[in-house]
Design a protein around this motif. Structure first.
Motif, mmCIF file in Angstrom:
data_model
loop_
_atom_site.group_PDB
_atom_site.id
_atom_site.type_symbol
_atom_site.label_atom_id
_atom_site.label_comp_id
_atom_site.label_asym_id
_atom_site.label_seq_id
_atom_site.Cartn_x
_atom_site.Cartn_y
_atom_site.Cartn_z
ATOM 1 N N LEU A 248 40.486 -36.172 20.164
ATOM 2 C CA LEU A 248 39.483 -37.507 19.916
ATOM 3 C C LEU A 248 39.408 -37.874 18.644
ATOM 4 N N TRP A 249 39.306 -36.940 17.835
ATOM 5 C CA TRP A 249 38.837 -37.301 16.322
ATOM 6 C C TRP A 249 40.176 -37.849 15.463
ATOM 7 N N ILE A 250 41.236 -37.173 15.988
ATOM 8 C CA ILE A 250 42.706 -37.243 15.382
ATOM 9 C C ILE A 250 43.157 -38.863 15.790
ATOM 10 N N SER A 251 42.838 -38.977 17.102
ATOM 11 C CA SER A 251 43.211 -40.225 17.777
ATOM 12 C C SER A 251 42.624 -41.448 17.029
ATOM 13 N N TRP A 252 41.267 -41.079 16.721
ATOM 14 C CA TRP A 252 40.315 -42.330 16.420
ATOM 15 C C TRP A 252 40.638 -42.584 14.797
ATOM 16 N N LYS A 253 41.187 -41.548 14.109
ATOM 17 C CA LYS A 253 41.626 -41.587 12.875
ATOM 18 C C LYS A 253 42.922 -42.549 12.628
ATOM 19 N N HIS A 254 43.665 -42.648 13.851
ATOM 20 C CA HIS A 254 44.924 -43.222 13.621
ATOM 21 C C HIS A 254 44.984 -44.296 14.359
ATOM 22 N N VAL A 255 44.110 -44.523 15.549
ATOM 23 C CA VAL A 255 44.344 -45.931 16.424
ATOM 24 C C VAL A 255 42.833 -46.524 16.197
ATOM 25 N N GLY A 256 43.033 -47.749 15.754
ATOM 26 C CA GLY A 256 41.677 -48.662 15.544
ATOM 27 C C GLY A 256 41.331 -49.455 16.749
ATOM 28 N N ALA A 257 42.014 -49.470 18.027
ATOM 29 C CA ALA A 257 41.479 -50.275 19.125
ATOM 30 C C ALA A 257 42.203 -49.556 20.130
ATOM 31 N N VAL A 258 42.017 -49.526 21.280
ATOM 32 C CA VAL A 258 42.498 -49.302 22.656
ATOM 33 C C VAL A 258 44.016 -50.069 22.809
ATOM 34 N N GLY A 259 43.782 -51.277 22.517
ATOM 35 C CA GLY A 259 45.109 -51.928 22.545
ATOM 36 C C GLY A 259 45.868 -51.340 21.908
ATOM 37 N N GLN A 260 45.778 -51.056 20.767
ATOM 38 C CA GLN A 260 46.866 -50.467 19.815
ATOM 39 C C GLN A 260 47.733 -49.401 20.412
ATOM 40 N N LEU A 261 47.359 -48.736 21.538
ATOM 41 C CA LEU A 261 47.888 -47.659 22.207
ATOM 42 C C LEU A 261 49.410 -48.287 22.761
ATOM 43 N N TRP A 262 49.323 -49.608 23.351
ATOM 44 C CA TRP A 262 50.423 -50.104 23.744
ATOM 45 C C TRP A 262 51.053 -51.518 23.182
ATOM 46 N N THR A 263 50.422 -51.582 21.839
ATOM 47 C CA THR A 263 50.897 -52.802 20.855
ATOM 48 C C THR A 263 51.541 -52.170 19.855
ATOM 49 N N THR A 264 51.351 -50.965 19.480
ATOM 50 C CA THR A 264 52.213 -50.171 18.441
ATOM 51 C C THR A 264 53.236 -49.056 18.948
ATOM 52 N N THR A 265 54.126 -48.732 17.835
ATOM 53 C CA THR A 265 55.146 -47.797 18.337
ATOM 54 C C THR A 265 54.421 -46.530 18.345
ATOM 55 N N TYR A 266 53.550 -46.292 17.245
ATOM 56 C CA TYR A 266 52.592 -44.790 17.098
ATOM 57 C C TYR A 266 51.884 -44.799 18.362
ATOM 58 N N GLY A 267 51.065 -45.926 18.721
ATOM 59 C CA GLY A 267 50.121 -45.976 19.869
ATOM 60 C C GLY A 267 50.879 -45.617 21.064
ATOM 61 N N LEU A 268 52.222 -46.368 21.232
ATOM 62 C CA LEU A 268 52.931 -45.738 22.475
ATOM 63 C C LEU A 268 53.327 -44.421 22.505
ATOM 64 N N VAL A 269 53.791 -43.840 21.439
ATOM 65 C CA VAL A 269 54.160 -42.381 21.479
ATOM 66 C C VAL A 269 52.805 -41.518 21.711
ATOM 67 N N LEU A 270 51.506 -41.940 21.031
ATOM 68 C CA LEU A 270 50.455 -41.275 21.585
ATOM 69 C C LEU A 270 50.152 -41.456 22.762
ATOM 70 N N LEU A 271 50.168 -42.366 23.405
ATOM 71 C CA LEU A 271 49.997 -42.636 24.842
ATOM 72 C C LEU A 271 50.727 -41.644 25.693
ATOM 73 N N VAL A 272 52.012 -41.535 25.364
ATOM 74 C CA VAL A 272 52.958 -40.475 26.003
ATOM 75 C C VAL A 272 52.362 -39.243 25.930
ATOM 76 N N LYS A 273 51.981 -38.864 24.841
ATOM 77 C CA LYS A 273 51.405 -37.468 24.421
ATOM 78 C C LYS A 273 49.939 -37.297 25.324
ATOM 79 N N ILE A 274 49.407 -38.325 25.468
ATOM 80 C CA ILE A 274 48.073 -38.171 26.223
ATOM 81 C C ILE A 274 48.306 -38.072 27.487
ATOM 82 N N LEU A 275 49.220 -38.520 28.066
ATOM 83 C CA LEU A 275 49.465 -38.531 29.632
ATOM 84 C C LEU A 275 49.985 -37.177 29.770
#
Length: 389
Positions: A248-275
């Motif tokens: 949770l801490w690491i994700s917050w440091k690198h992702v500024g908003a929930v929408g960035q999980l599917w609007t940025t490449t880093y966010g998409l990769v992180l979303l795959v990892k989260i799933l």
């Protein structure tokens, strides 16, 4: 989303080269083998083998298989450590081709580079110490290839365990003093994430390999394995809590908003990892709420055949599914390059007293939920099976 928007979003993301993907995934795989297997043997397998449920014959079979697994973990760590060190050299300074970075003389020169201005220790020195610890860890584990060394399995495991932890902890030592408290928290929680994740995945792998000896175990081995799975479920629960809290801490440091999980490449990769991690947690939930209670009831009613089937056939199948998900997580990790905040043009994360208090509350809530999970599993285990009075 338009192709133009996708191109603009991906502009701040750099795809890692193949050698970086392979060396980073391989390095974390090796840490799973070294850290996860030694911790799980020390906390789960060895104590279970010393209980009355363990026969001398079953203990001998499992100890031989554990020794072989640990020896191979040492070989993998040795190879992965060298390639990881070459990868560090290839990325250092202006960089160089990975094939050139594999040369031992270049690596030695890299390790002897003087400290940068303002640094309290040279970065190369940190890596030199780390790889010295890695060599000691690998050597201790590889020694288990020798029959004579296997007679001292417990001593070698307890020697390798702190050394294996040192491989990742030493590498995290900063060459310069952290500029603020956030950086210290980053370093600490980053290591919590790595260690807990490697214990979780590496422990699953060790137990899956040991369960493969079922045809050579006695008819009462179900009792022993019921104890092994019970012990490891507690270890895994602690690891899950640590992975989620630090994640949770690491994700917050690198992702500024929930929408960035599917609007940025880093966010998409992180979303795959989260799933993928969510899949691991779900599989653990199946173990905790369904399999463990059934195992406990079978053990209580002396249902030997059912206990053998649950502990050495059914449970390992779920574990192998978790291992596949864990390998997928390791394959995704090298693609977590950069930051969703940077891609989206968001400001860097800055913690506040309120945010830290909210984080502490989340951790407390997570701890309470894990405790409730354990108590619920125990309650389910005490319920009589369907059709029994």
């Amino acid at each position: 989303m338009t192709s133009a928007h996708l191109a603009a979003t991906a502009a701040g993301y750099t795809m890692p080269p193949l050698w970086r993907i392979l060396t980073k995934s391989g390095y974390f795989l090796a840490l799973c083998g070294a850290i996860g297997a030694t911790v799980t043997y020390a906390t789960t397998v060895r104590p279970a083998l010393r209980t009355p449920e363990s026969t001398p014959e079953d203990a001998a079979v499992l100890r031989r298989r554990a020794a072989g697994h640990l020896a191979w973990a040492g070989l993998v760590l040795l190879a992965a450590g060298y390639f990881q060190l070459a990868a560090r050299l290839a990325r250092a300074g202006k960089g160089m081709p990975f094939t050139d970075a594999l040369a031992p003389d270049r690596i030695w020169d890299f390790l002897r580079v003087p400290a940068a201005k303002g640094a309290w220790i040279a970065q190369g020195t940190v890596y030199l110490v780390q790889n010295a610890v890695l060599l000691l860890t690998a050597g201790t584990l590889i020694a288990l290839l020798l029959p004579a060394a296997r007679r001292h399995l417990d001593a070698l495991v307890f020697t390798a365990l702190p050394l294996a932890l040192g491989v990742t902890l030493v590498a995290a030592v900063p060459a310069t003093a952290p500029k603020d408290a956030d950086r210290v928290v980053d370093l600490v929680l980053g290591q919590v994430h790595i260690v807990s994740g490697t214990v979780w995945l590496g422990g699953l792998a060790l137990l899956a390999v040991l369960a493969g000896t079922r045809r050579r175990l006695g008819s009462t081995a179900g009792l022993l394995w019921a104890d092994i799975w019970r012990r490891f479920s507690l270890v895994a629960m602690v690891c899950v809590g640590a992975v989620l809290a630090s994640g949770l801490w690491i994700s917050w440091k690198h992702v500024g908003a929930v929408g960035q999980l599917w609007t940025t490449t880093y966010g998409l990769v992180l979303l795959v990892k989260i799933l993928l991690v969510a899949g691991l947690v779900a599989a653990g939930g199946v173990n905790q709420f369904w399999l463990m209670p059934r195992i406990a009831r079978a053990r209580r009613t002396d249902a030997t055949g059912s206990l053998l089937h649950l502990t050495l056939r059914h449970f390992p199948k779920v574990v192998w599914g978790e291992i596949v998900l864990g390998l997928a997580v390791l394959a995704v990790v090298p693609f977590l390059s950069g930051s969703a905040r940077a891609e989206a043009g968001s400001p860097q994360a800055e913690s506040t007293a309120g945010l830290l208090a909210a984080g502490a509350a989340l951790v407390l809530t997570l701890a309470v939920s894990l405790y409730a999970t354990a108590k619920t599993s125990d309650a389910l285990a005490r319920r009589p099976a369907a059709g029994t009075p």
